[in-house]
Each structure stands twice: as C-alpha cells, then as structure tokens.
Design a protein around this motif. Structure first.
Motif, PDB file in Angstrom:
ATOM      1  N   GLU A 180      33.126  37.325  39.651  1.00 53.38           N
ATOM      2  CA  GLU A 180      32.956  36.831  41.018  1.00 53.38           C
ATOM      3  C   GLU A 180      33.327  35.351  41.112  1.00 53.38           C
ATOM      4  OE1 GLU A 180      29.256  39.664  42.385  1.00 53.38           O
ATOM      5  OE2 GLU A 180      28.895  38.140  40.860  1.00 53.38           O
ATOM      6  N   ASN A 217      26.346  36.006  46.791  1.00 56.10           N
ATOM      7  CA  ASN A 217      26.996  36.496  48.010  1.00 56.10           C
ATOM      8  C   ASN A 217      28.515  36.398  47.864  1.00 56.10           C
ATOM      9  OD1 ASN A 217      27.347  37.460  50.598  1.00 56.10           O
ATOM     10  ND2 ASN A 217      27.133  35.427  51.540  1.00 56.10           N
ATOM     11  N   TYR A 218      29.074  37.349  47.118  1.00 56.45           N
ATOM     12  CA  TYR A 218      30.521  37.345  46.861  1.00 56.45           C
ATOM     13  C   TYR A 218      31.188  38.424  47.717  1.00 56.45           C
ATOM     14  CZ  TYR A 218      34.946  37.378  44.300  1.00 56.45           C
ATOM     15  OH  TYR A 218      36.275  37.299  43.960  1.00 56.45           O
ATOM     16  N   ASP A 219      32.316  38.089  48.298  1.00 59.57           N
ATOM     17  CA  ASP A 219      33.012  39.014  49.184  1.00 59.57           C
ATOM     18  C   ASP A 219      33.901  39.964  48.372  1.00 59.57           C
ATOM     19  OD1 ASP A 219      34.156  40.335  51.291  1.00 59.57           O
ATOM     20  OD2 ASP A 219      35.396  38.666  51.972  1.00 59.57           O
ATOM     21  N   HIS A 220      33.324  41.084  47.965  1.00 57.52           N
ATOM     22  CA  HIS A 220      34.095  42.055  47.195  1.00 57.52           C
ATOM     23  C   HIS A 220      35.161  42.745  48.046  1.00 57.52           C
ATOM     24  CE1 HIS A 220      30.247  41.913  44.780  1.00 57.52           C
ATOM     25  NE2 HIS A 220      31.158  41.646  43.871  1.00 57.52           N
ATOM     26  N   LYS A 221      34.997  42.750  49.357  1.00 53.87           N
ATOM     27  CA  LYS A 221      35.967  43.406  50.230  1.00 53.87           C
ATOM     28  C   LYS A 221      37.329  42.716  50.173  1.00 53.87           C
ATOM     29  CE  LYS A 221      32.551  45.152  53.554  1.00 53.87           C
ATOM     30  NZ  LYS A 221      32.103  45.122  54.972  1.00 53.87           N
ATOM     31  N   ALA A 222      37.334  41.433  49.817  1.00 50.53           N
ATOM     32  CA  ALA A 222      38.600  40.703  49.748  1.00 50.53           C
ATOM     33  C   ALA A 222      39.535  41.311  48.716  1.00 50.53           C
ATOM     34  CB  ALA A 222      38.332  39.235  49.414  1.00 50.53           C
ATOM     35  N   GLU A 225      41.222  44.291  50.285  1.00 50.56           N
ATOM     36  CA  GLU A 225      42.171  43.903  51.331  1.00 50.56           C
ATOM     37  C   GLU A 225      43.555  43.611  50.771  1.00 50.56           C
ATOM     38  OE1 GLU A 225      40.299  40.650  53.274  1.00 50.56           O
ATOM     39  OE2 GLU A 225      38.825  41.911  54.329  1.00 50.56           O
TER      40      GLU A 225
END
Length: 275
Positions: A180, A217-222, A225
């Motif tokens: 992350e 709070n890591y944006d795994h959705k990136a 994408e």
C-alpha cells in the motif's frame, strides 16, 4: 553439491544438453502455464518471502518445483530456502554462459521435497551479468520448463537489465507484488508501458499480489482502474519475516500461523495448480 543432493536431483531431472534433446520430446508438464514470473512493484515488498513459501506449498501439492532467482545483483532466495550460496562462477551464471553445462550440477536440492533452486552466486561481480541477451535467458527458462512441473521466477524490477524484460517475455503468466504505497500503481503501469513499447506482451502481467496489508485508508480501487486485478492480499505478519531471517518457511514451521495469511497463500497455490 553433496552426494545426497545429487541423488535427489537425479530422481526428477534428466541430463540436459542440446545434443541430447534435439529431435526428442521434452518432458511435458501437466500445467498449461508452468513458468510464473513475480515482479516487485515498489519498496517494502519481499518477493522472496512470497515465492519461497508459495514454492513449498506447490511442492506439497506434488509438483516438482524450481525457484529461479534472477536478482543477479542481490540474490537472496538461497537464504529463504536455507540453502548454501553458490560459489563464485557457479549456479545461474554457469548455465547462462554455456548451453553444454549439465543443469543438474548447478540446481540445488533444498531440504524440502520436490523443491529446487537455481540461483546466482552472491560472490559474482556485477559486470559479469551485463552482456547476456534474451537468447541466453530463453535457453535457461526453456530447459527448466522441460525439467520441472512449475518454475517460479523472481524478476528484478530493473527495465534496462535483460533479466527483467527477458523474464517478462518468457513467463507464461506473471504477478506484480505490491504493497500500500502511493507510487505502486504508477510503477506497475510504467513498467508495462515500457515492456509493451519494445514488443513484449504485457497482458499476462495484470494480476497483483498485495502484501504487508495494514489497517490504513488505501485506495485499492485505483489498481483496478488501470486494468490490474488484485488476486491475493497478504497481511503484514511480523513472524513471517522473523522466520525468513532464520532460513525457515513461515507456512511450514510456525505452529501459530496467521490464518488469513495461510488462506491467501493457499489461494495462490490453487490458482497456479488449476491453470
């Protein structure tokens, strides 16, 4: 290599040289995709930790497994598998230099059944590895593929180095190992773009193994994408690193193993066993 190691190798390996296998059929692996590459996407990941434990689980499934360490400037898988480091000029560099070398002399039998290692020597000079081309690596990988059910390749993330792009080219499927960190996604995309620009297929390197997952709070959705897919997420386990320092395998030697870590490792094992 001592006599016991040699006898163990002889049980599964054939004496390989171009003259012997020209015109004859290679040993066929029961897996469709048997050469699996692993590339670090950023700092704070440990390919060797994942590959060594995964290799053991695959061997436990009955697959003759070879781990190929291509980190020619800083090999470390021999330590994770509790094997002796090769002497200078032995191991990987010897089979790269000549297609007449008996691979059985350079492949190390680990103390784990059906698990083997081909590694550079940590005593080799850096400049000795700068003149190899794709053809040299292709010969090594094709030979290992003919000898083992599955080959796990630790690929350095160093695009100018032939061992990086060459290993990507000759792998059947591949995984990025990431954590992350904010730069991880861009690092993966840039390497894939560069590989594609020199004619290397990158569709096989779209799977991501996350490791050292922590409660942030890591944006795994990136990652998704950009067309990448997370196939496993390994939590940070302090004991796993402590065991690796002692040359032990966490999934084998720790009686109090983290269940989620083991579940994710077994998931990866099943993915590779059911190709």
């Amino acid at each position: 290599m001592d006599q016991n190691d040699r006898l163990s190798l002889d049980q599964v390996l054939h004496k390989i040289s171009p003259k012997e296998y020209m015109g004859s059929e290679f040993q066929e692996s029961k897996l469709i995709y048997s050469v699996i590459g692993f590339i670090p996407a950023c700092d704070m990941v440990d390919n060797a930790l994942v590959i060594s434990n995964l290799g053991y689980l695959l061997a436990q499934k009955g697959l003759n497994t070879c781990v190929l360490d291509l980190k020619v400037f800083n090999p470390n898988l021999y330590h994770y598998l509790d094997a002796k480091p090769n002497k200078k000029g032995g191991g990987l560099i010897r089979v790269l230099k000549s297609d007449k070398v008996d691979f059985r002399e350079e492949i190390q039998a680990t103390k784990y059944e059906k698990l083997y290692l081909l590694s550079p020597s940590p005593h080799d000079l850096i400049e000795e590895y700068l003149d190899f081309e794709f053809d040299h690596l292709e010969h090594v990988i094709n030979t290992l593929k003919s000898m083992f059910d599955i080959v796990l390749v630790d690929i350095p993330n160093n695009p100018p180095l032939e061992f990086c792009l060459g290993a990507m080219k000759f792998s059947h499927i591949g995984f990025f190992i990431s954590t992350e960190r904010i730069e991880a996604t861009s690092n993966m995309v840039r390497l894939l773009d560069f590989a594609s620009s020199v004619g290397i297929s990158t569709a096989k390197f779209t799977s991501v193994i996350l490791m050292n997952i922590q409660d942030i709070n890591y944006d795994h959705k990136a990652i998704n994408e950009f067309g990448l897919k997370i196939v496993a997420a390994l939590p940070y386990v302090k004991a796993a690193y402590a065991y690796s320092l002692e040359g032990k395998l966490y999934v084998r030697d720790n009686p109090l193993i983290n269940r989620y870590f083991l579940k994710q490792m077994r998931r990866l094992t099943d993915i590779l066993c059911n190709q």
